[in-house]
Structure formats: structure tokens, C-alpha cells
Design a protein around this motif. Sequence first.
Motif, mmCIF file in Angstrom:
data_model
loop_
_atom_site.group_PDB
_atom_site.id
_atom_site.type_symbol
_atom_site.label_atom_id
_atom_site.label_comp_id
_atom_site.label_asym_id
_atom_site.label_seq_id
_atom_site.Cartn_x
_atom_site.Cartn_y
_atom_site.Cartn_z
ATOM 1 N N PHE A 227 30.419 29.992 -9.958
ATOM 2 C CA PHE A 227 29.553 29.065 -9.841
ATOM 3 C C PHE A 227 28.413 28.476 -10.396
ATOM 4 C CE2 PHE A 227 26.527 26.403 -8.233
ATOM 5 C CZ PHE A 227 26.350 25.080 -8.482
ATOM 6 N N PHE A 228 27.754 30.302 -10.088
ATOM 7 C CA PHE A 228 26.716 30.462 -10.844
ATOM 8 C C PHE A 228 26.577 31.003 -12.212
ATOM 9 C CE2 PHE A 228 22.828 33.297 -8.129
ATOM 10 C CZ PHE A 228 22.254 32.421 -7.677
ATOM 11 N N ILE A 229 27.342 31.672 -12.389
ATOM 12 C CA ILE A 229 27.374 31.928 -14.286
ATOM 13 C C ILE A 229 27.425 30.481 -14.643
ATOM 14 C CG2 ILE A 229 28.680 32.637 -15.516
ATOM 15 C CD1 ILE A 229 29.531 35.602 -13.870
ATOM 16 N N TRP A 230 28.382 29.833 -14.117
ATOM 17 C CA TRP A 230 28.566 28.272 -14.979
ATOM 18 C C TRP A 230 27.216 27.697 -14.667
ATOM 19 C CZ3 TRP A 230 28.356 23.352 -12.572
ATOM 20 C CH2 TRP A 230 28.670 22.546 -13.415
ATOM 21 N N PHE A 231 27.019 27.855 -13.811
ATOM 22 C CA PHE A 231 25.708 26.746 -13.322
ATOM 23 C C PHE A 231 24.501 27.478 -14.504
ATOM 24 C CE2 PHE A 231 21.686 26.264 -11.062
ATOM 25 C CZ PHE A 231 21.176 24.405 -10.893
ATOM 26 N N GLY A 232 24.537 28.814 -14.808
ATOM 27 C CA GLY A 232 22.814 29.579 -15.668
ATOM 28 C C GLY A 232 22.986 29.020 -16.821
ATOM 29 N N MET A 233 25.286 28.938 -17.423
ATOM 30 C CA MET A 233 24.536 28.157 -18.374
ATOM 31 C C MET A 233 24.882 27.524 -18.748
ATOM 32 S SD MET A 233 25.870 31.321 -19.799
ATOM 33 C CE MET A 233 26.578 31.264 -20.969
ATOM 34 N N ASP A 234 25.219 26.334 -18.213
ATOM 35 C CA ASP A 234 24.713 24.956 -18.316
ATOM 36 C C ASP A 234 22.983 24.699 -18.278
ATOM 37 O OD1 ASP A 234 25.255 22.181 -18.141
ATOM 38 O OD2 ASP A 234 24.549 21.988 -16.130
ATOM 39 N N TYR A 235 21.785 25.178 -17.063
ATOM 40 C CA TYR A 235 20.538 25.698 -16.926
ATOM 41 C C TYR A 235 20.091 25.920 -18.353
ATOM 42 C CZ TYR A 235 16.810 24.211 -14.488
ATOM 43 O OH TYR A 235 15.767 23.655 -14.174
ATOM 44 N N MET A 236 20.792 26.904 -18.841
ATOM 45 C CA MET A 236 19.781 27.550 -20.276
ATOM 46 C C MET A 236 20.171 26.577 -21.266
ATOM 47 S SD MET A 236 21.078 31.388 -20.343
ATOM 48 C CE MET A 236 21.484 31.690 -22.157
#
Length: 170
Positions: free
Chosen positions: A101-110
Motif C-alpha cells: 500500500f505504501f508503494i502504491w500510495f507513494g507512486m500516486d502521491y508522486m
Amino acid sequence: MKTFEHYFLASNRWLLIVTLAVMAVIIFANVALRYLTSQSIEWAEEVARHLMIWLTFLGCGPVLRYGGHIAVENLQDALPPRAAVALRAAIALLLLGFFIFFIWFGMDYMERTQYQQTPATQISFAWIYAALPVGAALMLIHWLLMARGYILRREFAADAHFDANASASL
């Protein structure tokens, strides 16, 4: 796999060392210039802050491997051995999901911040927020390398993994 793990740990460790060293040099140079010449490096504070963000996320994996994150272990200490293993397996799955989830959320935030620029250096905020998915991906790799030992024996890495002199043998 042990060779991969050795080089992975060493490269993560040296990445942390270099990031901290660059941050320290920038801050020291800025303070010295400010007191000696009454001038300062206009981008120093911003770059040091962004390096601190990267340092935090790059360091999460080794801290996880060492068992340094906060944990409440009273329940698994009170359970019979088989139940404690089952509890640790459930924790391992929850952490696995959290890291993904952290990876997915981080990519979305980027993606959301890619057109915003930092005030002093005028780089995209996506480069700063990339620390989130990169750090989470590194944490996921660390977790996959250590999860079996954690689940079965509740073991973490020894202090030797974090000895800077140990990496000199590479």
C-alpha cells in the motif's frame, strides 16, 4: 541469496552513510559561510530538509531488519509457541500489505505533485516524494529477506549488519 542479501545490505548502508555525509557537509558549509561572511547558501536548508526525508525512508528497512521499530510483544510472549508463530505470520502478512500500500500510495502521491516545484532549487516535488515508494520498496525487500526468521524464531539481524567497518570488506 545470501550474496544478494549481503550486497543489498551493504549498498543500503552506504547509501545512508553518503546521504547523511552530504547533508552534514551542506549544513556545515552553510553555517560556516553565514558566520564567516554573513552570506548563506540559499538552497542549503531546502536540500538538507529533502535529504533528511530521503534518509528517513531509506533507513526504514535496516531499522525494520534490526527490530528497531516500536513493537508491543506482550501478547506473543504470553501465547503458546504455535500460537505465537501464527500471530507473527498474521503480522507478517499485514506488514506485507502495508508495504505494498505504501508503494502504491507513494507512486500516486508522486504523480499528484509532479508539477509542483520546490522554491529554491526549482525541482519537482515528485523527486522528494519518491522517497516514500523507494523506501517502502526497500523495506519490502528487507522484510521478505527476514520474514521467515521472524515468523519462525522471532529473530532480527545482529548488530554486525550495521557495523560500517563490516562493509569495508566488500
